[in-house]
Design a protein around this motif. Structure first.
Motif, PDB file in Angstrom:
ATOM      1  N   PHE A 106       3.407 -24.327  82.560  1.00 27.12           N
ATOM      2  CA  PHE A 106       3.389 -23.045  82.049  1.00 27.12           C
ATOM      3  C   PHE A 106       4.615 -22.372  82.310  1.00 27.12           C
ATOM      4  N   GLU A 107       5.290 -21.595  81.321  1.00 25.75           N
ATOM      5  CA  GLU A 107       6.561 -20.724  81.343  1.00 25.75           C
ATOM      6  C   GLU A 107       5.983 -19.442  82.137  1.00 25.75           C
ATOM      7  N   LEU A 108       6.303 -19.110  83.200  1.00 27.16           N
ATOM      8  CA  LEU A 108       6.347 -17.834  83.869  1.00 27.16           C
ATOM      9  C   LEU A 108       7.434 -16.821  83.709  1.00 27.16           C
ATOM     10  N   ALA A 109       7.098 -15.593  83.494  1.00 25.48           N
ATOM     11  CA  ALA A 109       7.858 -14.578  83.423  1.00 25.48           C
ATOM     12  C   ALA A 109       8.563 -14.286  84.869  1.00 25.48           C
ATOM     13  N   ASP A 110       9.696 -13.371  84.722  1.00 25.55           N
ATOM     14  CA  ASP A 110      10.613 -13.192  85.903  1.00 25.55           C
ATOM     15  C   ASP A 110       9.771 -12.490  87.011  1.00 25.55           C
ATOM     16  N   HIS A 111       9.576 -13.231  88.222  1.00 27.98           N
ATOM     17  CA  HIS A 111       9.171 -12.334  89.183  1.00 27.98           C
ATOM     18  C   HIS A 111       7.740 -12.805  89.367  1.00 27.98           C
ATOM     19  N   VAL A 112       7.205 -13.595  88.588  1.00 28.70           N
ATOM     20  CA  VAL A 112       5.911 -14.197  88.852  1.00 28.70           C
ATOM     21  C   VAL A 112       5.729 -15.094  89.825  1.00 28.70           C
ATOM     22  N   PRO A 133      10.909  -6.854  92.498  1.00 28.88           N
ATOM     23  CA  PRO A 133      11.539  -6.113  93.721  1.00 28.88           C
ATOM     24  C   PRO A 133      11.799  -4.631  93.692  1.00 28.88           C
ATOM     25  N   GLU A 134      11.740  -4.125  94.870  1.00 34.76           N
ATOM     26  CA  GLU A 134      11.833  -2.705  94.919  1.00 34.76           C
ATOM     27  C   GLU A 134      13.152  -1.908  94.194  1.00 34.76           C
ATOM     28  N   GLU A 135      14.324  -2.744  94.179  1.00 36.44           N
ATOM     29  CA  GLU A 135      15.435  -2.087  93.448  1.00 36.44           C
ATOM     30  C   GLU A 135      15.057  -2.372  92.098  1.00 36.44           C
ATOM     31  N   MET A 136      14.194  -3.056  91.524  1.00 40.68           N
ATOM     32  CA  MET A 136      14.061  -3.036  89.968  1.00 40.68           C
ATOM     33  C   MET A 136      13.015  -2.238  89.323  1.00 40.68           C
ATOM     34  N   ARG A 137      12.309  -1.720  90.405  1.00 39.55           N
ATOM     35  CA  ARG A 137      11.109  -0.888  89.840  1.00 39.55           C
ATOM     36  C   ARG A 137      11.576   0.533  89.550  1.00 39.55           C
ATOM     37  N   PRO A 138      10.985   1.063  88.384  1.00 36.90           N
ATOM     38  CA  PRO A 138      11.222   2.408  88.046  1.00 36.90           C
ATOM     39  C   PRO A 138      11.171   3.563  89.192  1.00 36.90           C
TER      40      PRO A 138
END
Length: 165
Positions: A106-112, A133-138
């Motif tokens: 199964f290919e997983l999305a980034d950060h899964v 990651p917190e720095e990537m959240r809106p």
């Protein structure tokens, strides 16, 4: 009839999407030949997922779950048992439960990330969670109330200055 899509025109006008195009090509190529073991993919929460594989007849030590970056690999291999010798009086008339070895990717999305795996009643359940990651959240940017226009760059009134009478 299968038709393979040609993504080469998109490669000319995009940068950094090659992984997505590879996933699309892989999904188009694989199909009916990858149907064992049967599985379900469920969304259990906004950022949580569950993959359930039907692995009847497999013991926990015969299953292997490996999580790599953006990839989940589940393998099953029946080892060291010969059910025919377990009971000499038993004779199999029909075998409908597949016990063959398998590998499912199964290919997983980034950060899964894989949270856990459990085997019960012939079902292998793998829980996944997206952890951005917190720095990537809106984040909400506060708008200050200070007057930006007061200072050296404030507009000046050139004509019609007020005169005191």
């Amino acid at each position: 009839m299968r038709t393979e899509f040609d993504f080469s025109p998109l490669f000319r006008s995009t940068v950094g999407f090659d992984r997505m195009f590879n996933l699309l090509q892989h999904a188009a190529r694989s199909g009916a030949d990858e149907n064992y073991p049967p599985y379900d993919i469920d969304r259990t929460d906004e950022d949580s997922y569950r993959v359930t594989l039907a692995v009847a007849g497999f013991r926990p030590e015969e299953l292997n779950v490996v999580a790599q970056q953006n990839l989940l690999i589940i393998t099953g291999e029946r080892r060291g048992r010969d059910d025919a010798h377990a009971d000499q009086r038993r004779q199999a008339l029909y075998r409908g439960i597949a016990g063959r070895s398998f590998e499912r990717r199964f290919e997983l999305a980034d950060h899964v990330k894989v949270v856990g795996a459990d085997l019960a009643n012939g079902l292998l359940v793998i829980d996944l969670k997206r952890e951005v990651p917190e720095e990537m959240r809106p984040r909400r940017i506060e708008i200050g109330g200070s007057n930006v226009l007061s200072g050296p760059q404030a507009p000046r009134q050139v004509e019609g200055e007020a005169r005191a009478a």
